[in-house]
Write a protein that holds these residues in place. Structure first.
Motif, short mmCIF file in Angstrom:
data_model
loop_
_atom_site.label_atom_id
_atom_site.label_comp_id
_atom_site.label_asym_id
_atom_site.label_seq_id
_atom_site.Cartn_x
_atom_site.Cartn_y
_atom_site.Cartn_z
N TRP A 20 3.34 -6.55 -3.58
CA TRP A 20 3.51 -5.56 -4.64
C TRP A 20 2.95 -6.13 -5.94
O TRP A 20 3.27 -7.26 -6.32
CB TRP A 20 4.99 -5.24 -4.86
N GLU A 21 2.14 -5.37 -6.65
CA GLU A 21 1.71 -5.80 -7.97
C GLU A 21 2.91 -5.75 -8.91
O GLU A 21 3.90 -5.05 -8.66
CB GLU A 21 0.58 -4.92 -8.48
N ALA A 57 4.05 -2.27 -9.90
CA ALA A 57 3.93 -1.26 -8.84
C ALA A 57 5.06 -0.23 -8.88
O ALA A 57 4.86 0.93 -8.55
CB ALA A 57 3.90 -1.94 -7.48
N PHE A 58 6.26 -0.66 -9.28
CA PHE A 58 7.40 0.25 -9.31
C PHE A 58 7.50 0.90 -10.69
O PHE A 58 7.79 0.24 -11.69
CB PHE A 58 8.68 -0.50 -8.96
N PHE A 61 7.11 4.58 -6.96
CA PHE A 61 6.15 3.48 -7.08
C PHE A 61 4.74 4.03 -6.97
O PHE A 61 4.51 5.16 -6.53
CB PHE A 61 6.39 2.40 -6.01
N LYS A 70 -0.82 0.18 -5.83
CA LYS A 70 -0.47 -1.19 -6.21
C LYS A 70 0.36 -1.88 -5.13
O LYS A 70 1.04 -2.87 -5.39
CB LYS A 70 0.26 -1.18 -7.54
N LEU A 71 0.28 -1.35 -3.93
CA LEU A 71 0.88 -1.96 -2.76
C LEU A 71 -0.22 -2.50 -1.86
O LEU A 71 -1.17 -1.79 -1.52
CB LEU A 71 1.72 -0.93 -1.98
N PRO A 121 5.11 -4.48 4.05
CA PRO A 121 5.39 -5.35 2.92
C PRO A 121 6.88 -5.71 2.85
O PRO A 121 7.69 -5.20 3.62
CB PRO A 121 5.02 -4.46 1.73
N ASN A 159 10.53 -5.41 1.31
CA ASN A 159 11.24 -4.31 0.67
C ASN A 159 11.96 -4.80 -0.58
O ASN A 159 13.15 -4.58 -0.80
CB ASN A 159 12.21 -3.65 1.65
N ALA A 161 10.53 -6.02 -4.84
CA ALA A 161 9.38 -6.16 -5.74
C ALA A 161 8.95 -7.62 -5.86
O ALA A 161 9.63 -8.55 -5.39
CB ALA A 161 9.74 -5.62 -7.12
N ARG A 162 7.79 -7.83 -6.47
CA ARG A 162 7.31 -9.20 -6.70
C ARG A 162 8.36 -9.94 -7.54
O ARG A 162 8.88 -9.42 -8.52
CB ARG A 162 5.96 -9.18 -7.43
#
Length: 410
Positions: free
Chosen positions: A176-177, A180-181, A191, A195-196, A211, A213, A215-216
């Motif tokens: 995730w960038e 992204a969210f 989101f 950006k995924l 990915p 579940n 965020a980064r």
């Protein structure tokens, strides 16, 4: 000699069950061995390290019983049999501390990338960006049998798996960038799918689509810690991936050579060695006077079971060992730091909690008076404490190239 004025990095290495590194620590009258299962004990240790403005505490562990070669009588006199699982413990410590970095051991040999990446990312969020991962590879046969293996894998195979493990976890964290969210309630957009980046990894050891579940992580990735100096495979893993490298050398000259060699290896992996912290492990006993320190060490030695043989690592390897006053210990640490032997030190207290509080209350103030260590925290994350940049998302030409250089059969 160092030309910058970066502060000395400090950490506390707390081996399971956090009673102390001396083999007889659990028998010391100031040690409560039943506290190996007490959260309050670990919380107090973390608070002491935080009071000393340490960068981190690192909880080490094993995933099986200690090797004893059938000598059960010897085994019953060891303390490394029952203790809290470190990642669970870090979750609790995260909400009882504000600044100290929190790291724990997870082996790549017995676990899978997806749950490890998810758990560490969650810990990074829970702690506000203070999570670290101490990566270990070799395991014992007893540990391997707890994970469906008849015996431990060979070292070369274990490290090959470790490189791929780190390639997968890195790509999962970077899936995730950062933005992204979007959480756009009005537009009904949770989101931004552009950006995924789904890893969809298929390798020799793992198949992980992703990915995550989650965020980064706040730090981009948790701080990666690995020990060097025991094998060329371990040195290569540290040079290719670690943000913090732990080394163990007993003399200044040996430590300087190891420091230079590691920086060359890091450069050879296409990384900036100034963005890696090399910390030397230090076992020490201190007191207000030399005789007080020697008496404290002597009391521990007198408790040592004569049937338990203590061996000195070959080749001058193993932690630096110091017994002395705060001033004499600070003299030694300052020389190592200023003469290019270490960026900082990971303390291995002899017995707990007093071995750690003696360091915090006696040695750290002496280092602070010399302007070598911080007097306050200047940022919220473990990377801030260590002076490390937040990493950019991985690219195919980045850390994964380290995996491509490793042959499975080598």
């Amino acid at each position: 000699m160092k030309t910058d004025h970066t502060c000395m990095r400090l950490g506390a290495l707390l081996s399971a069950p956090a009673l102390g590194y001396h083999p007889a620590a659990w028998r010391h009258p100031d040690v409560r061995p039943e506290h190996s299962l007490s959260f309050d004990h670990y919380r107090d240790l973390a608070h002491a390290a935080e009071r000393g403005r340490f960068d981190m505490v690192l909880l080490t562990e094993a995933v099986g019983e200690p090797a004893h070669d059938g000598k059960t009588d010897e085994l019953r006199r060891q303390s490394h049999m029952a203790y809290l699982e470190p990642l669970t413990l870090l979750s609790a410590l995260a909400v009882h501390t504000r600044h100290i970095g929190l790291a724990a051991t997870v082996t790549t040999t017995c676990h899978e990338p997806f749950p490890v990446a998810r758990t560490l990312a969650s810990l990074d969020f829970i702690s506000g960006g203070r999570c670290g991962w101490h990566i270990t590879v070799p395991v014992t046969d007893a540990e391997a049998r707890n994970f469906g293996m008849e015996q431990r894998p060979g070292e070369a195979m274990g490290y090959h798996r470790a490189h791929e493990f780190l390639a997968v976890t890195t790509r999962l964290w970077d899936g995730w960038e950062d933005d992204a969210f979007v959480y756009d309630q009005a537009a009904g957009r949770y989101f931004d799918p552009d950006k995924l980046h789904v890893p969809d990894h298929r390798g020799e050891h793992f198949q992980v689509r992703g990915p995550l579940n989650i965020a980064r992580p706040p730090q981009g990735r948790p701080v990666l810690v690995h020990s060097a100096g025991t094998s060329s495979d371990g040195d290569d893993l540290a040079a290719g991936w670690a943000d913090v490298v732990l080394t163990g050398r007993r003399t200044l000259k040996q430590a300087q050579g190891a420091y230079r060699a590691l920086r060359e290896l890091i450069t050879g992996c296409g990384r900036n060695p100034d963005e890696v912290r090399i910390m030397s492990t230090v076992s020490l006993v201190t007191g207000r006077t030399q005789s007080e320190a020697e008496d404290a060490y002597g009391a521990l030695e007198n408790l040592l079971d004569p049937d338990i043989r203590r061996e000195t690592p070959a080749g001058g390897r193993g932690p630096l060992f110091l017994i002395g006053t705060p001033r004499s210990i600070a003299d030694e640490l300052e020389e190592w730091f200023t003469q290019g032997a270490a960026d900082g030190f990971m303390f291995m207290p002899s017995h707990l909690p007093h071995g750690l509080t003696d360091i915090v209350d006696l040695v750290v103030p002496e280092l602070q008076r010399r302007g070598l260590v911080r007097t306050r925290y200047e940022g919220p994350t473990l990377r801030d404490h260590l002076g490390l940049p937040r990493p950019e998302p991985a690219r195919p030409s980045g850390p994964r190239s380290a995996l491509e250089r490793i042959s499975k059969g080598s």
